[in-house]
Design an enzyme around this catalytic site. Structure first.
Site, short mmCIF file in Angstrom:
data_model
loop_
_atom_site.label_atom_id
_atom_site.label_comp_id
_atom_site.label_asym_id
_atom_site.label_seq_id
_atom_site.Cartn_x
_atom_site.Cartn_y
_atom_site.Cartn_z
N ASP A 49 37.32 -18.70 10.01
CA ASP A 49 37.84 -20.10 9.83
C ASP A 49 39.15 -19.99 8.91
O ASP A 49 39.83 -20.90 8.41
CB ASP A 49 36.76 -21.04 9.25
N HIS A 96 35.93 -10.14 12.18
CA HIS A 96 35.70 -10.54 13.52
C HIS A 96 37.10 -11.17 13.56
O HIS A 96 37.18 -12.15 14.68
CB HIS A 96 34.55 -11.43 13.79
N SER A 120 22.64 -13.09 7.81
CA SER A 120 21.28 -12.68 7.99
C SER A 120 21.24 -11.03 8.49
O SER A 120 20.14 -10.46 8.54
CB SER A 120 20.75 -13.31 9.08
#
Length: 248
Positions: free
Chosen positions: A103, A118, A188
């Site tokens: 983002d 990414h 996570s």
């Protein structure tokens, strides 16, 4: 928590790995748990793949914009976590952020060294000529096309699609090699190969810390583990570290 605060105070070079939990605090949905096509078994890998982009770039862009809500990208703003990492630099610390998030909020908050593991939603590139276009241009048409008259090729988003190679892993490891402390925030640690990075830090005997609401399969790799609300923890760190030290 007090021991980790001391580690942050003493560290000169800090590498920070960030995940979806940092962005969700700004209101950005975790796409892997949101409604719609992203959660359908197999669909996200199929439609958000480099193969599907090549097969049907027009339909790819329709689904891509729907899944990632590109029209809303400019309405999101950095939160306390983004600002805390930027503020650490004002103390004279060398902070490198390695983020799974696409983002661009770390840069908007002022972090000067960001590795987008990414890729990024904020730009797209022409596969033919290499011209780069920003989010405003991407959103100006349903299917963004390179505006060069000699090109007119459908643009490819600058995120890592399924089937694309991860190009930043070696660079991320090289940054970790130089770190005095590795902080892992809001992830996570289920996505490979990003989740190999804390293990790399552990093998290099670099102090590691994890702050995440829930336990992860990699908790054993950290010297410090805090399972709590990320914003609450970072606000405490801000009070103890940033506000109590003079700027350099």
């Amino acid at each position: 928590m007090d021991q980790l605060i001391d580690e942050i105070r003493q560290a000169q070079r800090i590498t920070v790995l960030t995940g979806a939990g940092v962005s969700t605090a700004s209101g950005i949905p975790d796409f892997r748990s949101s409604n719609g096509i992203w959660t359908e078994d197999g669909s996200r890998e199929y439609y958000m793949s480099s193969d599907y982009f090549r097969h049907d770039p027009q339909d790819f862009w329709t689904k891509y914009k729907d899944i990632f809500q590109l029209k809303l990208l400019g309405s999101y703003h950095p939160n306390e976590v983004h600002r805390f990492l930027s503020n650490l630099e004002t103390l004279g610390k060398e902070v490198t952020v390695i983020t799974q998030n696409v983002d661009g909020l770390h840069q908007r908050a002022g972090s000067s060294k960001v590795i987008e593991y990414h890729g990024s939603l904020t730009t797209s590139t022409c596969p033919a000529c290499g011209s780069i276009y920003d989010a405003d241009y991407i959103n100006s048409s349903q299917v963004p096309i390179c505006e060069r008259e000699t090109c007119q090729t459908v643009l490819k988003p600058d995120i890592v699609l399924f089937g694309d190679a991860i190009t930043e892993h070696d660079r991320a490891e090289a940054i970790i090699d130089k770190a005095d402390l590795v902080l892992v925030l809001g992830t996570s640690l289920l996505v490979m190969p990003f989740n190999f990075l804390p293990e790399y830090a552990w093998t290099r005997k670099i102090p590691t810390a994890l702050i995440n609401r829930e336990a992860t399969p990699k908790d054993r790799l950290f010297h410090y583990v805090i399972h709590n609300d990320l914003i609450d923890v970072i606000q405490h760190f801000e009070d103890q570290i940033i506000k109590n030290q003079p700027l350099k």
